[in-house]
Design an enzyme around this catalytic site. Structure first.
Site, short mmCIF file in Angstrom:
data_model
loop_
_atom_site.label_atom_id
_atom_site.label_comp_id
_atom_site.label_asym_id
_atom_site.label_seq_id
_atom_site.Cartn_x
_atom_site.Cartn_y
_atom_site.Cartn_z
N ARG A 12 1.28 -4.63 -6.11
CA ARG A 12 1.59 -6.03 -5.04
C ARG A 12 1.65 -7.41 -6.10
O ARG A 12 0.70 -7.46 -6.85
CB ARG A 12 0.17 -6.41 -4.14
N ARG A 57 -7.23 -1.86 9.07
CA ARG A 57 -7.73 -3.95 8.94
C ARG A 57 -7.15 -4.44 10.47
O ARG A 57 -8.15 -5.28 11.04
CB ARG A 57 -7.02 -4.14 8.33
N THR A 66 3.73 3.19 5.11
CA THR A 66 2.76 2.40 5.90
C THR A 66 1.74 3.44 6.91
O THR A 66 2.00 3.99 7.84
CB THR A 66 2.68 0.47 6.06
N ASP A 93 2.28 0.04 12.07
CA ASP A 93 1.66 -1.08 12.19
C ASP A 93 3.18 -2.49 12.84
O ASP A 93 2.67 -3.46 12.64
CB ASP A 93 0.30 -1.49 12.52
N ASP A 113 4.59 -4.43 6.65
CA ASP A 113 5.10 -5.80 6.65
C ASP A 113 5.12 -7.47 5.74
O ASP A 113 6.45 -7.85 5.62
CB ASP A 113 4.73 -6.65 7.60
N GLY A 166 1.04 -1.09 -0.08
CA GLY A 166 -0.11 0.01 -0.18
C GLY A 166 0.55 1.58 0.11
O GLY A 166 1.86 1.13 0.43
N ASP A 224 -0.01 2.89 8.75
CA ASP A 224 -1.23 2.09 9.70
C ASP A 224 -0.60 1.88 10.74
O ASP A 224 -0.65 2.08 12.11
CB ASP A 224 -1.25 0.26 9.19
P1 ATP Z 1 0.63 -2.96 3.48
O1 ATP Z 1 1.30 -2.75 5.01
O2 ATP Z 1 0.38 -1.52 3.36
O3 ATP Z 1 -0.61 -3.47 2.78
P2 ATP Z 1 2.53 -4.65 2.61
O4 ATP Z 1 4.13 -4.41 2.59
O5 ATP Z 1 2.38 -5.23 3.78
O6 ATP Z 1 1.34 -3.43 2.96
P3 ATP Z 1 1.81 -6.84 1.08
O7 ATP Z 1 0.52 -6.52 -0.10
O8 ATP Z 1 1.39 -7.84 2.70
O9 ATP Z 1 1.45 -5.26 1.81
O10 ATP Z 1 2.89 -6.63 0.51
C1 ATP Z 1 3.46 -6.24 -0.43
C2 ATP Z 1 4.02 -7.82 -1.33
O11 ATP Z 1 5.37 -7.74 -0.81
C3 ATP Z 1 3.17 -8.82 -1.48
O12 ATP Z 1 2.87 -7.83 -2.67
C4 ATP Z 1 3.94 -9.59 -2.40
O13 ATP Z 1 4.70 -9.28 -3.23
C5 ATP Z 1 5.61 -9.18 -0.58
N1 ATP Z 1 5.21 -10.06 -0.81
C6 ATP Z 1 4.55 -10.41 0.51
N2 ATP Z 1 4.34 -11.26 1.44
C7 ATP Z 1 5.32 -12.54 1.06
C8 ATP Z 1 5.74 -13.47 1.06
N3 ATP Z 1 5.74 -13.61 2.50
N4 ATP Z 1 6.54 -14.21 0.24
C9 ATP Z 1 7.26 -13.57 -0.95
N5 ATP Z 1 6.58 -12.19 -1.43
C10 ATP Z 1 5.19 -12.27 -0.52
#
Ligand code: ATP
Length: 327
Positions: free
Chosen positions: A76, A176, A130, A134, A107, A15, A132
């Protein structure tokens, strides 16, 4: 002695959050300051998989400090979750002569970075971007302050109309799994109550708080609801309250994605600038698989595994303050 880093790749993932541009700018300029080449990778991990990247220069990041979103674009990436996808990403990483990766995200993005680093022995550093807030290992994440200010500004406006019509407003904010934006905007916006995923508040407790306020001639009532709270959506909660207090004139306002946008606050720009420079300096010192953070106003490096596994708690004292001030 740490391995010499000559070329860094930087990407934004997950995000988007206001201040990501400021973080990219800081990574680019700090790299160049230290004589390191830097490549911007577009669309998060998808860009690494598809080789969608280019070298960035001092002037490539002019005039982005004040802009929300991320000029590198975010995504993503489903493919990066697979071993084959990450292998393709590594091929491009090597083909472009990169020595290290800076990942700006949340995360999920850090989980991906951690796995990639372990599989291919690649130095990676995470910067928490982020709204959030978090993530453990930092007091604040980039974008959180801007999102709270956006929410608070909206709440101020809603309060004007709430008091003119003696209405009860439920304002739904983002979060969330975490109630940081809700708690912060409840205190900053003077809400009568807030409902967050971390606390098991009941409808009965909410109603008794509202009735107490009415008995105390409370002029306006705004309740903040975090989108992921256990009592359902703000519409569900409004309906349940209406069943118990039918004479209340109730309205719901869902703030939604506007909380993600906008020009970052000074606090977020400074935080992003500090973290961006710290990421480059950390890599130069041999740091890897860590997330840059700011704890008690000092830069810190926390192992990524720890930052993503430890659940960051809401501050109990802030909860107490919100309750004292809601009478
Ligand atoms: P936000 O907190 O705003 O949602 P985020 O970084 O947590 O941001 P995610 O959609 O959870 O957002 O993760 C971003 C990208 O990181 C995913 O689309 C994927 O490409 C990669 N990713 C997340 N989890 C994994 C995993 N277990 N293994 C490999 N890549 C991952």
């Amino acid at each position: 002695m740490a391995t010499e880093i000559k070329k860094i790749g930087v990407l934004t993932s997950g995000g988007d959050a206001p201040g990501m541009n400021a973080a990219v700018r800081a990574v680019v300029r700090a790299s160049i300051y230290y004589g390191i080449d830097v490549f911007g990778i577009y669309k998060g991990y998808d860009g690494l998989i598809n080789g969608n990247m280019e070298q960035l220069y001092v002037r490539s990041v002019s005039n982005i400090l004040s802009r929300g979103g991320t000029f590198l674009l975010s995504a993503r990436s489903k493919e990066f979750r697979t071993k084959e996808g990450r292998a393709k990403a590594y091929e491009n990483f090597k083909a472009n002569g990169l020595d290290a990766l800076v990942v700006i995200g949340g995360d999920g993005s850090f989980t991906g970075a951690d796995i990639f680093s372990q599989e291919f022995d690649v130095p990676v550093i995470g910067i928490p971007g982020t709204i959030d807030n978090d993530l453990s290992g930092t007091d604040f994440t980039i974008g959180y302050d801007t999102a709270c200010n956006t929410a608070r500004e909206a709440i101020d406006k809603i309060r004007d109309t709430a008091s003119s019509h003696e209405r009860l407003f439920f304002v739904e904010v983002m979060g969330r799994d975490a109630g940081f934006i809700a708690l912060n905007s409840a205190i900053g916006g003077g809400a009568v109550a807030m409902i967050v995923p971390e606390h098991n508040w009941s409808i009965d407790a909410l109603i008794s708080r509202l009735k107490k306020g009415a008995a105390n001639q409370k002029a306006s009532n705004v309740v903040i609801v975090a989108e992921g709270c256990h009592l359902g959506s703000s519409y569900d909660i409004a309906e349940k309250v209406k069943e118990h207090i039918p004479h209340y004139d109730i309205r719901v306002s869902v703030l939604g994605h506007l909380q993600r946008g906008g020009s970052p606050t000074t606090l977020d720009r400074v935080l992003a600038s500090r973290m961006g420079v710290a990421a480059v300096e950390g890599l130069r010192e041999g740091q890897s698989k860590v997330m840059v953070g700011v704890i008690n106003n000092k830069i810190s490096y926390t192992p990524i595994g720890e930052a993503i596994k430890t659940i960051k708690r809401l501050d109990d004292d802030e909860f107490r303050i919100a309750k004292i001030l809601s009478i």
